[in-house]
Design a protein around this motif. Structure first.
Motif, PDB file in Angstrom:
ATOM      1  N   VAL A 881       0.859  -1.182   0.000  1.00 30.50           N
ATOM      2  CA  VAL A 881       0.000   0.000   0.000  1.00 30.50           C
ATOM      3  C   VAL A 881       0.898   1.235   0.000  1.00 30.50           C
ATOM      4  O   VAL A 881       1.771   1.358   0.862  1.00 30.50           O
ATOM      5  N   VAL A 882       0.697   2.117  -0.966  1.00 27.33           N
ATOM      6  CA  VAL A 882       1.569   3.284  -1.130  1.00 27.33           C
ATOM      7  C   VAL A 882       0.783   4.566  -0.883  1.00 27.33           C
ATOM      8  O   VAL A 882      -0.295   4.753  -1.446  1.00 27.33           O
ATOM      9  N   GLY A 883       1.318   5.446  -0.028  1.00 23.72           N
ATOM     10  CA  GLY A 883       0.761   6.790   0.154  1.00 23.72           C
ATOM     11  C   GLY A 883       1.608   7.759  -0.646  1.00 23.72           C
ATOM     12  O   GLY A 883       2.824   7.839  -0.437  1.00 23.72           O
ATOM     13  N   ASP A 884       0.965   8.462  -1.572  1.00 25.57           N
ATOM     14  CA  ASP A 884       1.706   9.333  -2.496  1.00 25.57           C
ATOM     15  C   ASP A 884       1.675  10.771  -1.999  1.00 25.57           C
ATOM     16  O   ASP A 884       0.762  11.171  -1.264  1.00 25.57           O
ATOM     17  N   LEU A 885       2.644  11.576  -2.434  1.00 21.33           N
ATOM     18  CA  LEU A 885       2.669  12.991  -2.079  1.00 21.33           C
ATOM     19  C   LEU A 885       1.320  13.642  -2.362  1.00 21.33           C
ATOM     20  O   LEU A 885       0.770  14.325  -1.507  1.00 21.33           O
ATOM     21  N   MET A 886       0.757  13.413  -3.569  1.00 20.52           N
ATOM     22  CA  MET A 886      -0.500  14.086  -3.882  1.00 20.52           C
ATOM     23  C   MET A 886      -1.558  13.204  -4.527  1.00 20.52           C
ATOM     24  O   MET A 886      -2.648  13.658  -4.800  1.00 20.52           O
ATOM     25  N   LYS A 887      -1.235  11.913  -4.770  1.00 25.23           N
ATOM     26  CA  LYS A 887      -2.196  11.050  -5.467  1.00 25.23           C
ATOM     27  C   LYS A 887      -2.800   9.994  -4.545  1.00 25.23           C
ATOM     28  O   LYS A 887      -3.046   8.864  -4.958  1.00 25.23           O
ATOM     29  N   SER A 888      -3.047  10.355  -3.282  1.00 27.07           N
ATOM     30  CA  SER A 888      -3.760   9.490  -2.342  1.00 27.07           C
ATOM     31  C   SER A 888      -3.103   8.114  -2.196  1.00 27.07           C
ATOM     32  O   SER A 888      -1.884   8.012  -2.181  1.00 27.07           O
ATOM     33  N   ILE A 889      -3.922   7.063  -2.116  1.00 24.15           N
ATOM     34  CA  ILE A 889      -3.431   5.718  -1.782  1.00 24.15           C
ATOM     35  C   ILE A 889      -3.547   4.815  -3.009  1.00 24.15           C
ATOM     36  O   ILE A 889      -4.566   4.830  -3.699  1.00 24.15           O
ATOM     37  N   SER A 890      -2.510   4.024  -3.283  1.00 23.41           N
ATOM     38  CA  SER A 890      -2.653   2.999  -4.322  1.00 23.41           C
ATOM     39  C   SER A 890      -2.214   1.647  -3.765  1.00 23.41           C
ATOM     40  O   SER A 890      -1.450   1.569  -2.798  1.00 23.41           O
ATOM     41  N   LEU A 891      -2.735   0.576  -4.400  1.00 23.10           N
ATOM     42  CA  LEU A 891      -2.478  -0.793  -3.940  1.00 23.10           C
ATOM     43  C   LEU A 891      -1.709  -1.523  -5.022  1.00 23.10           C
ATOM     44  O   LEU A 891      -2.153  -1.590  -6.178  1.00 23.10           O
ATOM     45  N   LEU A 892      -0.539  -2.056  -4.667  1.00 18.02           N
ATOM     46  CA  LEU A 892       0.271  -2.826  -5.617  1.00 18.02           C
ATOM     47  C   LEU A 892       0.323  -4.272  -5.139  1.00 18.02           C
ATOM     48  O   LEU A 892       0.097  -4.565  -3.964  1.00 18.02           O
ATOM     49  N   ILE A 893       0.664  -5.185  -6.063  1.00 19.99           N
ATOM     50  CA  ILE A 893       0.838  -6.586  -5.663  1.00 19.99           C
ATOM     51  C   ILE A 893       2.136  -7.091  -6.269  1.00 19.99           C
ATOM     52  O   ILE A 893       2.510  -6.718  -7.392  1.00 19.99           O
TER      53      ILE A 893
END
Length: 1088
Positions: A881-893
């Motif tokens: 789970v990645v928290g980005d500077l300005m692009k909210s949260i994304s989920l990688l696998i």
């Protein structure tokens, strides 16, 4: 599912943002009013120091806090404006000791660009208007009418766009402001305007001043007779008025705060960014300014606010260190400083990072924070409960009871400590070397167990054994009198005070004796129908040596009874229910209220309100303190009475705001305790635990115990390693005078003593960005991994960094491997035996490879692009789970077969993240820079790829705090038997020094509490008429929506502080009895 969350504060904000002084609570009172971002505290200045009068939450982040006095008023009013453009005027109601709202309103504009330099709120010294600078190019005016009421607000256009400061000038016939601003060529100027209330516009003011110091950013208006304004720069200080101009050079510094000393404004205290306090003096003759002088006084915490109180006492409020109450002395000390620190007020802010550890290995989490900044940086160890500081200890097995005795009635200190065993009684005393050694009291019987001992009047001591009561002189130590139990009976339980003895023999006989000078007289005997399990005659009335009531716990009918003394008449009988007998009863008084405490054999404690004149028991409450029998004893600390409950989970019971609170003591099992206030160890406790007797002092009685480890440098990242029993931190030291103003280190600390045991200096311009402890596949060692960045002055974004891998060998940091990266290493995670790094826009996975020569290195395996800046990463299994500077949260696998990382889903909102955490497999928690919390859910059941690729926002909430870090863990002992024992919790730390807890609740409990919260909103009104619903609604530049799937635990737990009428009102609204509500809310308070 972790959708339903309960957010509660374990440690309130401590970062002091504003303070002011005035006569607020009455015309004679001098008050210090402090704002801690979302709370306001009101203190009274007394000869003993600052006395707290009120501490209340504000439903908003405070932007302005000012006292003012309307025409014809004898005392001051308080003006507060919040960052979300609400304002209120508050007045003190001396009858209820509460704040009353005189005026309130909303000053937001539908359009307008919020100011970059923060809001400015100012009040005209003649109370004609309040001025607010909230949006670029606009000055908002709220006029007063002649009765001191506020009228409708209006805006005036302000040509200056980059405003640095605005203040009202004193002594002007029309309200006049002075504006300090920067033009588009970065030059700084000051300009004055008159405010014409009739035309709702500005009129050119009496003077202006161009081309000031490039660092000028603070205006100080000077009161009459001098008037004018001081302009504080980084290298010069200027005094300006319509007819005078004076300037002096100063040593380069950034002034953070100022406080006026004299009402006529001839002296000011200035606090700079290094914590230096200086005195600025305006010299003047015949009301004309002749010059300026500045003198350094000494060092304080880095001040965010300075309030001069009275008689050289000054309050220094700080955002970067502890706030202080200081005294300015006439003469300097040995180091040349005029500053003497009288009190420190703990501040945990800003919490940049923290970790949760169990250093005592007791199953209780402690939080170790990186707190403070610059020279005030420190580590803080925060734990729940009260610490005992051991002073002395001695090995003794099988202690059955302890009492402390004095050698004469008027002695201030205890001399003897009586320790009772199953077949003997020993007496310990302090010798001349301040050591405990064995001694004799000849009149005591030492071959048997003592049941009770006490100091008695006329320099006597009492000892009760199973066969007799002995009265002994404390000066000659000889026996003076003895009362024998009737033949065939033995004494089972006994209690005594200075003039009375109450005892019970087998067969339910209760005997009451009185003590005279050499006299022990049996006054009364009563036969009860059952055996007696415990007794107490602790005096809580007017007479400290004599009780009119006796509390008696019974076997068989499991009751507690109140008898009157001396006639032993039964007044009250209270059945306890259940089959567990009372093991200890205690009459006690807290804050002037009398209670009966009754402890059962299974670790439950009942408390009742006791009416001392009628003996009636009411308001029964029950709490669980452990699983073993409890013994209760009173002790005093700082002149207040508290109760110590000794059991497998020792607890101190104390009272605050007329409410009983329970704080666990950081000791394992305690079988007995007694106060031991000896000359060598004043205010100490004697504590018997497994096989030893300890003498120790008790920390401040409060819910959280905080230990400070000052570093003198700024710790930015922290990590604990269980195997090596160490902490590692990334820190930086500021040397403002050196060529390199900052030096960065990785430091290793011992996890018990917190001493630096090893240091690894980083390169010039290299920052430590992240640190973890991890191990790799096929390698049994544990390593510290540090991610760094080279922050070069000419680069916007770091283009180079390193990953350093250290092992701890013989208490030293050994560099095992290093890997250069093409950017800043913002985050590191242990991931399936490998190392996952977030480097600028990219997520990179490294494996740990054994080289032919036996050394290891990090080798890049795969990565994922597509972020603006990947700042915060959490992993669980193969999910990232990645928290980005300005692009909210994304989920990688991570896909093992292909050895690749792919994006699975993302939240398409534009949130500027400040922290992320994984709550469970499907729910992820985020915090963003507009002080909001939100949760998103992975939609694995979605019908289309588009649905599955979207993280759905399921919860939103405005916390009003900037979160830097989440960590799983708990601050409290998790007891499997309590309802809250199974609730998962996440801890967070914020810039304001808040430690908070987010607990994921079962759905039915959430629904019940949501109902409770909405009825509490109706009963508890926000200070200044501010709305709780609006305050908690998720709000950023893009949208404002009502909070959902988050509950405000602080509001819910304030139910326990309501008076009975309001509790009844809430209870009717939710349809649950007050007792049941109290029980359920008290359970929740155990989450923190």
């Amino acid at each position: 599912m972790s959708i339903w969350n309960y957010v509660v504060t374990a440690h309130k904000p401590t970062n002091v943002t504003h303070s002011c002084v005035g006569n607020f609570t009455s015309p004679q009172d001098l008050n210090l009013i402090i704002a801690k971002c979302t709370r306001v505290e009101i203190h009274l200045l007394t000869p003993q120091g600052l006395q707290p009068m009120l501490d209340v939450p504000i439903y908003g982040r405070i932007a302005t806090l000012e006292l003012f006095r309307s025409h014809g008023e004898a005392q001051d009013f308080l003006f507060i404006a919040t960052e979300r453009y609400k304002f209120c005027v508050l007045q003190w109601d001396s009858e209820t000791s509460e704040l009353v709202t005189r005026a309130m309103g909303d000053v937001s504009d539908r359009i307008g660009r919020a100011t970059d330099n923060g809001q400015i709120g100012i009040i005209d010294p003649d109370c004609r208007l309040i001025g607010l600078h909230l949006y670029d190019g606009l000055f908002k005016v709220i006029p007063f009418d002649n009765r001191g009421q506020l009228k409708e607000a209006f805006n005036i256009r302000l040509e200056e766009l980059q405003v640095l400061d605005i203040k009202f000038l004193y002594g002007c016939s029309k309200p006049t402001i002075v504006v300090l601003y920067q033009d588009n060529k970065d030059a700084r100027h000051a300009k004055t305007y008159e405010v014409s209330l009739k035309d709702k516009d500005f009129v050119e003011g009496p003077w202006s001043q161009n081309n000031l110091d490039n660092g000028a950013d603070l205006l100080i208006p000077v009161p009459p007779p001098l008037c004018g304004v001081l302009i504080i720069g980084e290298e010069t200080i200027v005094y300006c008025s319509a007819n005078a101009f004076k300037a002096i050079p100063i040593r380069p510094s950034i002034t953070k705060a100022y406080g006026r000393v004299d009402p006529d404004g001839s002296r000011y205290l200035l606090g700079d960014h290094t914590g230096l306090l200086s005195l600025l003096v305006i010299t003047h003759e015949k009301e004309k300014v002749t010059g300026l002088k500045i003198e350094p006084l000494g060092e304080t915490s880095i001040a965010s606010t300075i309030s001069y109180l009275d008689n050289a006492f000054v309050y220094i409020g700080s955002s970067y260190g502890d706030s202080q109450l200081i005294k300015l002395n006439q003469q300097p000390d040995a180091k040349g400083s005029y500053v003497e620190v009288l009190e420190r007020y703990v501040n945990l802010g800003p919490i940049v990072d923290f970790c949760v550890v169990d250093l005592e290995r007791q199953g209780q989490g402690q939080v170790v924070t990186c707190s403070g900044a610059y020279k005030d940086g420190s580590l803080r160890v925060v734990r729940n409960g009260i610490g005992i500081n051991e002073q002395a200890s001695v090995e003794l097995q099988g202690i059955k009871g302890m009492w402390s005795l004095r050698s004469s009635t008027d002695d201030l200190f205890d001399t003897f400590l009586v320790v009772s065993f199953i077949s003997e009684t020993r007496i310990l005393a302090m010798n001349l070397e301040d050591e405990l050694e064995e001694t004799e009291i000849e009149g005591f019987c030492s071959q048997v167990q003592s049941l009770s001992c006490h100091d008695a009047v006329h320099n006597q001591l009492v000892q009760v054994t199973s066969s007799s009561v002995r009265l002994v002189s404390s000066t000659t130590r000889e026996l003076r009198n003895e009362w024998h139990a009737p033949s065939g009976y033995s004494i089972n339980v006994a209690t005594a005070n200075a003039t009375q003895v109450l005892l019970a023999t087998g067969g339910g006989h209760l005997v009451y004796l009185e003590i005279g000078d050499g006299i022990l007289q049996e006054i009364k005997h009563a036969q009860l129908e059952y055996e007696i399990s415990c007794l107490d005659i602790n005096p809580i009335g007017e007479n400290p040596n004599h009780s009119n009531l006796a509390a008696v716990g019974m076997w068989t009918d499991i009751s507690v009874r109140i008898f009157s003394l001396p006639d032993l008449n039964l007044i009250t009988k209270e059945p306890l229910g259940g089959e567990i007998i009372p093991r200890s009863v205690l009459l006690c008084a807290f804050e002037g209220i009398s209670y009966l405490l009754c402890a059962l054999g299974d670790g439950h404690l009942l408390n009742f309100l006791l009416n001392t004149s009628t003996g009636e028991l009411t308001d029964r409450k029950k709490v669980s303190l452990g699983t073993q029998p409890i013994t209760l004893r009173t002790f005093s600390s700082k002149n207040t009475t508290h109760v110590f409950a000794a059991s497998d989970r020792p607890t101190v019971i104390y009272s605050s705001n007329k409410k009983l609170l329970y704080s666990n003591v950081n000791l394992k099992e305690v079988s007995h305790m007694c106060p031991f206030n000896s000359a060598a160890f004043p205010d100490s406790l004697a504590i018997a635990k497994e096989g030893e007797l300890t003498i120790g002092t008790i920390d401040d009685i409060q819910k959280l115990h905080i230990r400070s480890i000052p570093l003198g440098e700024h710790a930015r990242r922290i990590c604990h390693q269980e195997q090596s029993r160490t902490f590692a931190i990334c820190s930086l030291k500021y040397n403002p005078s050196a060529e390199e103003p900052e030096t960065h280190f990785v430091r290793l600390l011992d996890d018990q003593t917190f001493e630096f045991i090893s240091t690894y200096p980083l390169d010039t311009y290299e920052y430590g960005c992240f640190i973890i402890s991890c191990s790799f596949s096929d390698d049994s060692n544990v390593y510290y991994c540090v991610g760094t960045a080279y922050v070069l002055p000419e680069e916007n974004e770091p283009s180079k960094g390193r990953i350093l891998v250290f092992a701890v060998e013989d208490g030293k940091l050994q560099l095992i491997a290093e890997k250069e990266t093409k950017g800043a290493v913002y985050c590191l995670n242990a991931f399936n035996g490998k190392l996952l790094a977030a480097i600028n826009q990219k997520i990179q996975l490294y494996k740990w490879v054994l080289r032919d020569d036996g050394t290891h290195e990090l080798q890049s395996e795969c990565g994922h692009h597509g972020h603006i800046l990947a700042l915060y990463v959490q992993t669980r299994g193969d999910f990232i789970v990645v928290g980005d500077l300005m692009k909210s949260i994304s989920l990688l696998i991570y896909k093992h077969e292909e050895g690749a990382i792919e994006e699975r889903a993302r939240d398409y909102n534009a949130n500027w993240m400040s922290a992320v955490e994984i709550l469970d497999d499907d729910i992820y928690l985020g915090a963003e820079n507009s002080f909001n919390l939100f949760t998103v859910r992975k939609n694995s059941e979605g019908a289309t790829d588009e649905e599955r690729g979207r993280l759905e926002v399921v919860g939103e909430y405005h916390l009003g705090e900037f979160i830097n870090r989440f960590r799983h863990g708990s601050l409290v002992m998790r007891l499997p038997d309590s309802e809250v024992g199974q609730i998962p919790t996440v801890i967070f730390g914020t810039i304001n020094g808040v430690i908070g807890v987010i607990a994921s609740l079962p759905h039915d409990q959430y629904v019940f509490l949501e109902k409770l919260q909405s009825s509490l909103r109706k009963v508890i009104k926000g200070v200044g008429g501010l709305s709780h619903e609006q305050w908690r609604s998720f709000s950023n530049d893009k949208k404002t929506v009502e909070a959902r799937n988050f509950l405000d635990g602080d509001l819910i737990e304030s139910f326990l502080d309501l008076n009975r009428n309001k509790m009844d009102e809430v209870s009717q609204a939710v349809g649950v009895s007050v007792e049941e509500l109290c029980k359920r809310v008290e359970e929740l308070t155990r989450l923190h």
